[in-house]
Design a protein around this motif. Structure first.
Motif, PDB file in Angstrom:
ATOM      1  N   PRO A 323       0.859  -0.939   0.348  1.00 51.92           N
ATOM      2  CA  PRO A 323      -0.189   0.115   0.194  1.00 51.92           C
ATOM      3  C   PRO A 323       0.868   1.356   0.230  1.00 51.92           C
ATOM      4  N   LEU A 324       0.836   2.002  -1.172  1.00 53.53           N
ATOM      5  CA  LEU A 324       0.940   3.454  -0.784  1.00 53.53           C
ATOM      6  C   LEU A 324       0.763   4.635  -0.446  1.00 53.53           C
ATOM      7  N   SER A 325       1.577   5.806   0.226  1.00 55.14           N
ATOM      8  CA  SER A 325       0.274   7.248   0.553  1.00 55.14           C
ATOM      9  C   SER A 325       1.694   7.799   0.072  1.00 55.14           C
ATOM     10  N   SER A 326       1.268   9.404  -0.181  1.00 57.87           N
ATOM     11  CA  SER A 326       2.332  10.045  -0.275  1.00 57.87           C
ATOM     12  C   SER A 326       1.989  11.058   0.654  1.00 57.87           C
ATOM     13  N   GLU A 327       2.127  12.883   0.751  1.00 62.60           N
ATOM     14  CA  GLU A 327       1.108  13.511   1.705  1.00 62.60           C
ATOM     15  C   GLU A 327       3.114  15.020   1.875  1.00 62.60           C
ATOM     16  N   VAL A 328       1.432  15.712   1.760  1.00 60.17           N
ATOM     17  CA  VAL A 328       2.701  16.706   0.985  1.00 60.17           C
ATOM     18  C   VAL A 328       3.160  18.199   2.420  1.00 60.17           C
ATOM     19  N   GLN A 329       3.995  19.007   2.642  1.00 60.47           N
ATOM     20  CA  GLN A 329       3.226  20.165   3.302  1.00 60.47           C
ATOM     21  C   GLN A 329       3.459  20.408   5.303  1.00 60.47           C
ATOM     22  N   CYS A 441      10.891   8.993  -4.001  1.00 58.88           N
ATOM     23  CA  CYS A 441       9.884   9.039  -4.336  1.00 58.88           C
ATOM     24  C   CYS A 441       9.766  10.816  -3.092  1.00 58.88           C
ATOM     25  N   ALA A 442       9.677  10.634  -1.202  1.00 60.16           N
ATOM     26  CA  ALA A 442       9.250  11.609  -0.859  1.00 60.16           C
ATOM     27  C   ALA A 442      10.314  12.418  -0.603  1.00 60.16           C
ATOM     28  N   SER A 443      12.026  12.860  -1.550  1.00 60.83           N
ATOM     29  CA  SER A 443      12.489  14.086  -1.724  1.00 60.83           C
ATOM     30  C   SER A 443      12.277  14.737  -3.607  1.00 60.83           C
ATOM     31  N   ALA A 458       9.936  11.872 -10.269  1.00 61.13           N
ATOM     32  CA  ALA A 458      11.079  11.056 -10.367  1.00 61.13           C
ATOM     33  C   ALA A 458      10.417  10.444  -9.422  1.00 61.13           C
ATOM     34  N   ALA A 459      10.327   8.497  -9.289  1.00 58.00           N
ATOM     35  CA  ALA A 459       9.993   7.831  -8.783  1.00 58.00           C
ATOM     36  C   ALA A 459      11.290   6.284  -8.452  1.00 58.00           C
ATOM     37  N   VAL A 535      -0.201   7.660  -7.911  1.00 59.50           N
ATOM     38  CA  VAL A 535      -0.097   8.638  -6.188  1.00 59.50           C
ATOM     39  C   VAL A 535       0.117   9.446  -6.161  1.00 59.50           C
ATOM     40  N   MET A 536       1.805   9.475  -6.559  1.00 59.66           N
ATOM     41  CA  MET A 536       2.679  10.715  -6.083  1.00 59.66           C
ATOM     42  C   MET A 536       1.958  12.030  -7.081  1.00 59.66           C
ATOM     43  N   ASN A 537       1.484  12.098  -7.476  1.00 61.50           N
ATOM     44  CA  ASN A 537       0.677  12.511  -8.539  1.00 61.50           C
ATOM     45  C   ASN A 537      -0.748  13.568  -8.092  1.00 61.50           C
ATOM     46  N   GLU A 538      -1.373  12.427  -8.319  1.00 65.41           N
ATOM     47  CA  GLU A 538      -2.234  12.895  -6.993  1.00 65.41           C
ATOM     48  C   GLU A 538      -2.192  13.619  -5.965  1.00 65.41           C
ATOM     49  N   CYS A 539      -1.115  13.023  -5.346  1.00 69.95           N
ATOM     50  CA  CYS A 539      -1.102  14.370  -3.595  1.00 69.95           C
ATOM     51  C   CYS A 539      -0.632  15.982  -4.625  1.00 69.95           C
TER      52      CYS A 539
END
Length: 704
Positions: A323-329, A441-443, A458-459, A535-539
């Motif tokens: 399972p993947l998840s991304s979050e910023v700020q 990914c996080a960077s 990039a991922a 998933v990252m683009n959705e974030c």
């Protein structure tokens, strides 16, 4: 006796000398390629180190600045601790060699590669990798499988072996391939979004050249090599192994089939307690043997589960990502931040923007003198639920940070488009496999959050491998977790964008990878990367339009290089005056590029205006509003631009005759003057008379 042997690689001579230098080393090999020279010393202890359950191989790569005619900078004029690049080169030498030593060999082995001379066309790290393999082959150390190493570049669509300095500048690929005569052992790559099929072809191209080098090393070993020492290989007592397996196999298998990581670990701990209760008194001196048996049994169960039951320890299919998840700020005062989670692996990256003067200065033997994009990686013990003292970055942390940096550096906008120094720090919060690729990914998330206009997101993903004993059967796993990495046969990390690959790093624990395995791993990694990018683009689909309010504001301007001295002023007087007035930082390059770093837009704009005024050219025939700075009996001196002063002769002060300069102007007056002439010495002649006449003429023309 001194033995000399030669071969040719990419049209250049590779030359080795063995027996003349370092007489007390098991093998001291002086190896050269062009004018690049490396001394490789290989030694081993006479007996195994007691009480260890691993092979103690130590690789040291030592850069000597005299190799490029430099004296070390700083107060202490000698080399200090190894540079990050030295650490990375040592790791690269270790990875292809370690799997080729005999199983159970536990004597201390040390290989020291000392760079003595460097010709930038011929990389010393590639030479050292070949030298380390050859030195081991020539020594009495039980190493008998030579490994060849080459670098591969791409020029005009063609692959090039060991590209020269100029060719490396033009190449879109920086690939290192290590291989035996049969299989690829190690891959290290960085590139500008290289398509998967091109990367596979490049690896195979390098492999063919590696085979020739390995063959050459084998011939040298047969002709000049020492007799290999008879060594004691660690082996578990067969009777104890039989008893422990009969007692514990079913319990270990049951525990290893638990899909939840924490529950599985707890079950294994209980099994180990039972084994200890059963055998501690019977075999008090064989705790290491029993521990080894448990490890081997766990490894067998996991590998059998994958190879014969087509089942992974956590129940996933072979291509399934956790399972993947991304979050910023997520941090309020930083310039950009992002958290990426994949299963129980979680990394937080933080981006910081700085002025161009904050680039990292490199004092080494390479051609790079500075680094604008910096990536650092921290792996604290709490990320795996352990308690250990916190120390400085270890080799693994340096290596993982460099890999993430390599993956993202081709995507960083040029200095012209984004005039900042950029530092990203990846903090591993939780680790269960492939934190280096999670940091990519996080960077990416952190850079987008910071408003860095990267070329594309990039991922990264890590691929695994499980093979049969004869290497005929193999299963490739997408997104390996810690257990699969620990008991598996390779860690194949691939990072890139939707367009192509930017970085690869491959480690293997077996005698190399097949061509089919490499191609499948690269292509499966692309499928996984596309899922992660979605998933990252959705974030966060694109960079923020503006940098954080807490980030410095950078303004750029280009001035005539000849005017740099005018902006700086004598002893820095002019530039310091601008800095004192506006509170900015100013960096000026030799080509006339000026970078102004300010806390706010008004300060930056004011500094630019001042710099422009000092750098502005005085043009003959132009009219300027100037300020009288001095008067004399023959005329008045007028400053028409900051630092630019000219003389208005008394005869040019007015349209009528002037008897005394003070009758017309005083110090501090602002007057219009016209530049009538700039002589060969740069002296400026001005005329108030001509300016008045031009103004009158213009007025008459408008009235008519």
């Amino acid at each position: 006796m001194n033995h000399v042997f030669e071969t040719t690689i990419a049209g250049r001579k590779l030359r080795g000398e063995f027996g003349k230098l370092g007489m007390l080393s098991d093998c001291a090999l002086k190896i050269s390629y062009g004018d690049t020279v490396v001394l490789v010393n290989a030694n081993a202890s006479d007996s195994p180190r007691e009480g260890i359950d691993f092979f103690p191989l130590s690789i040291e790569y030592q850069e000597r600045l005299y190799s490029v005619g430099k004296i070390p900078g700083g107060f202490i004029k000698r080399e200090g601790k190894p540079s990050d690049k030295s650490v990375l080169n040592a790791r690269a030498i270790d990875r292809p060699l370690r799997p080729l030593f005999p199983k159970g060999y536990r004597n201390d082995v040390q290989i020291v590669c000392t760079v003595l001379s460097v010709e930038q066309d011929n990389l010393p790290n590639i030479l050292a990798m070949n030298g380390a393999s050859l030195a081991l082959c020539l020594s009495s150390i039980p190493f008998t499988t030579p490994v060849g190493t080459v670098s591969v570049g791409i020029l005009n669509g063609e692959f090039v072996i060991n590209p020269t300095s100029k060719q490396r500048e033009e190449s879109t690929l920086d690939l290192t391939v290590c291989a035996t005569q049969d299989r690829v052992m190690m891959i290290e790559a960085g590139g500008s979004e290289i398509p998967e099929d091109v990367m596979c072809d490049a690896i195979m191209f390098g492999f063919e050249e590696c085979k020739k080098i390995a063959k050459f090393q084998e011939e040298v070993m047969e002709q000049y090599g020492k007799t290999k020492a008879e060594v004691e290989l660690y082996k578990v007592d067969e009777n104890i192994e039989k008893e422990v397996k009969e007692f514990a196999f079913d319990m270990i298998k049951e525990a290893m089939y638990i899909t939840d990581k924490d529950e599985r670990n707890a079950a294994i701990d209980k099994v180990k307690e039972k084994i200890n209760e059963e055998f501690a008194e019977k075999y008090p001196d064989n705790a290491a043997d029993i521990s080894e048996i448990v490890y081997k049994t766990q490894k067998y169960v996991v590998r059998n589960m994958i190879l014969n039951e087509e089942r992974r320890p956590d129940g996933r299919s072979f291509k399934q990502i956790r399972p993947l998840s991304s979050e910023v700020q997520i941090l309020p005062r930083t310039h950009g931040s992002g958290v990426f989670t994949r299963g129980l692996t979680q990394v937080m990256s933080v981006a910081t923007l700085g002025s161009i003067s904050e680039v990292q200065i490199l004092d080494g033997i390479g051609e790079e003198t500075s680094k604008r994009y910096m990536h650092h990686y921290n792996f604290p013990s709490y990320s795996v639920g352990e308690v250990k003292p916190l120390r400085g970055p270890n080799r693994r942390e340096i290596g993982h940070g460099a890999l993430a940096e390599k993956a993202l550096e081709p995507l960083i906008p040029s200095e012209d488009k984004f005039p900042y120094a950029i530092r990203v720090v990846s903090e591993v919060l939780s680790s269960n496999g492939s934190t280096s690729q999670a940091s990519v990914c996080a960077s990416t998330l952190a850079l987008l959050d910071a408003g860095v206009p990267i070329i594309r997101p990039a991922a990264g993903i890590a691929m695994g491998l499980v093979t049969s004993e004869d290497l005929k059967e193999e299963e490739i796993l997408t997104d390996i977790q810690g257990l699969e990495d620990f008991f598996g046969d390779m860690d194949f990390k691939v990072a890139g964008t939707e367009k192509g690959i930017t970085a690869i790093q491959v480690d293997t624990k077996i005698a190399g990878l097949s061509n089919e395995c490499i191609k499948k791993a690269i292509n499966d990694a692309r499928e996984a990367r596309m899922q992660i990018l979605n998933v990252m683009n959705e974030c966060i689909p694109q960079p923020r339009e503006e940098v954080s309010v807490y980030a410095p504001k950078v303004f750029t301007i280009k001035i005539n290089p000849d005017k740099i001295k005018d902006v700086i002023g004598g002893g820095g007087k002019t530039i310091n005056k601008i800095i004192d007035e506006t509170g900015v930082k100013i960096d000026i390059k030799d080509d006339g590029s000026v970078f102004v770093t300010a806390e706010d837009y008004p300060s930056g704009k004011r500094a630019l205006e001042l710099i422009e005024s000092y750098a502005k050219e005085v043009i003959a025939g132009e009219v300027y509003l100037g300020r009288v700075t001095k008067v004399s009996n023959f005329g008045a001196f007028v400053e028409i631009l900051p630092g630019k002063e000219g003389l208005v002769h008394i005869s040019k002060l007015d349209v009528k005759r002037v008897n005394k300069v003070e009758d017309i102007v005083s110090v501090g007056d602002e007057i219009l003057v016209k530049v009538t002439d700039i002589d060969q010495m740069g002296r400026i002649n001005l005329s108030r008379k001509d300016a008045i006449q031009d103004s009158t003429k213009d007025a008459e023309e408008q009235n008519n």
